[in-house]
Design an enzyme around this catalytic site. Structure first.
Site: not given
Ligand code: NAD
Length: 332
Positions: A156, A234-236, A260, A265, A297, A299-300
């Site tokens: 992402i 938009t992550s966690r 998001d 939540e 939440h 974004a997906f």
């Molecule tokens: P991914 O596993 O492809 O990429 C995660 C990246 O984070 C990796 O490159 C990893 O090396 C890096 N990382 C790990 N620790 C780190 C740190 N301390 N500092 C910086 N970078 C670090 O994951 P993705 O598919 O890109 O998804 C990212 C996040 O998005 C997921 O973990 C999930 O929590 C979140 N997400 C949210 C939604 C939503 O609807 N809001 C939907 C899907 C995923």
């Protein structure tokens, strides 16, 4: 027929899962409620349980599922911070997920949040509907030429960085596992985390929640962000210490915050609580700031992502039952 208990489902989940699974192979038992140690009892005599981001598969819950006969936990999401993987392993419950359903959906929502907040679209929409055509207070900034800090350059984060490059922004990135070839190809510069915080006008989070990344953004790191910067998550939710975020907003240190996801939540997002008294004081406080934008939440939530989630989840379940090999990257 494989009976599958599916927790925390909404009409859109049901529609896409039903369309994905052959009717003679899977029987979906859809539940509105989330998986907890108490609601685990609903999964009696089913080999498979399917959960989402706010279900809780901790050790006691997994033990109860195991006793009920569950052998596969199928996550219909990428993040797995809500599952005790060690406990699942000890109990012999396989855990699978959907590693990448549509990174574009989340990256595009990130951009939507930033543009909405920056250009005050949400406020302008309300004003114009009330025939208030004034522009006072709606001044934003050009994203072109601004510095964007992308934290986490996985699936992402990379697409988000590329979209910001499309705006002709300068993009900095931090990731402990950098991708130098990709960065060179897209004109992205890796920096140290502290440097990224100090230099970025916009910081956007795209990394998983782990014990190491819990409250990555706390009073200290938020304090090192550039005054007036925008923060997007938009992550966690638990990547940000909400109390520290509120303090920084009250001190006018941050220019804007788009979320998001939210630390607490669970039990709030995905639910219609419009007729109820909101019990979460920190969320209530966040909602009072004019420069905070929150989505629940979502974004997906695109057609492509829901189709892919349903396809991979169904495929994982069928492969588990036939003793086959799971799709690459799905097994945890
Ligand atoms: P991914 O596993 O492809 O990429 C995660 C990246 O984070 C990796 O490159 C990893 O090396 C890096 N990382 C790990 N620790 C780190 C740190 N301390 N500092 C910086 N970078 C670090 O994951 P993705 O598919 O890109 O998804 C990212 C996040 O998005 C997921 O973990 C999930 O929590 C979140 N997400 C949210 C939604 C939503 O609807 N809001 C939907 C899907 C995923």
């Amino acid at each position: 027929m494989i009976p599958v208990h599916v927790y925390d489902t909404k009409p859109y989940d049901r529609q896409y899962l039903q369309a994905a699974a052959p009717a003679d192979k899977v029987t979906w038992h859809f539940h509105d409620f989330r998986l907890t140690v108490d609601s685990a009892l609903a999964a009696q005599h089913a080999p498979v349980v399917c959960i989402f981001v706010n279900d809780r598969a901790d050790r006691p819950t997994l033990a109860r599922l195991h006793a009920a006969g569950v052998r596969l936990l199928a996550l219909r999401c990428a993040g797995f911070n809500n599952v005790d993987l060690a406990a699942a392993r000890e109990l012999g419950i396989s855990v699978v997920r959907v590693p990448a359903y549509s990174p574009h959906a989340v990256a595009e929502h990130t951009i939507a949040l930033l543009l909405t907040l920056n250009r005050r679209i949400h406020q302008a929409y309300q004003r114009v509907r009330e025939h208030n055509f004034s522009l006072n207070g709606l001044v934003g900034f050009d994203v072109c030429g601004r510095t964007v800090g992308v934290v986490g350059t996985g699936r992402i984060g990379r697409i988000t960085a590329q979209l910001f490059r499309g705006f002709e922004s300068k993009v900095l990135a931090y990731d402990p596992m950098p991708a130098p070839e990709w960065a060179a190809q897209h004109g992205v510069t890796y920096t140290r985390f502290d440097e990224l915080l100090a230099a970025s006008d916009i910081v956007t989070l795209h990394l998983p929640l782990t014990p190491e990344t819990h409250h990555l953004l706390d009073a200290g790191t938020i304090g090192r962000m550039k005054p007036g910067a925008f923060l997007i998550n938009t992550s966690r939710g638990k990547l940000i210490d909400t109390a520290a975020l509120i303090a920084a907003l009250k001190a006018r240190h941050l220019g804007g915050v788009a979320l998001d996801v939210y630390e607490e939540e669970e039990g709030i997002f995905f639910e219609d609580l419009s007729g109820e008294v909101l019990q979460d004081d920190e969320l209530s406080r966040l909602l009072t700031f004019p420069n905070v934008l929150i989505t629940s939440h979502q974004a997906f939530l695109t057609h492509e992502a829901l189709s892919e989630i349903a396809r991979v989840t169904t495929e994982n379940i069928l492969r588990h039952e036939s003793g086959g090999v799971f799709l690459p990257g799905t097994m945890l």
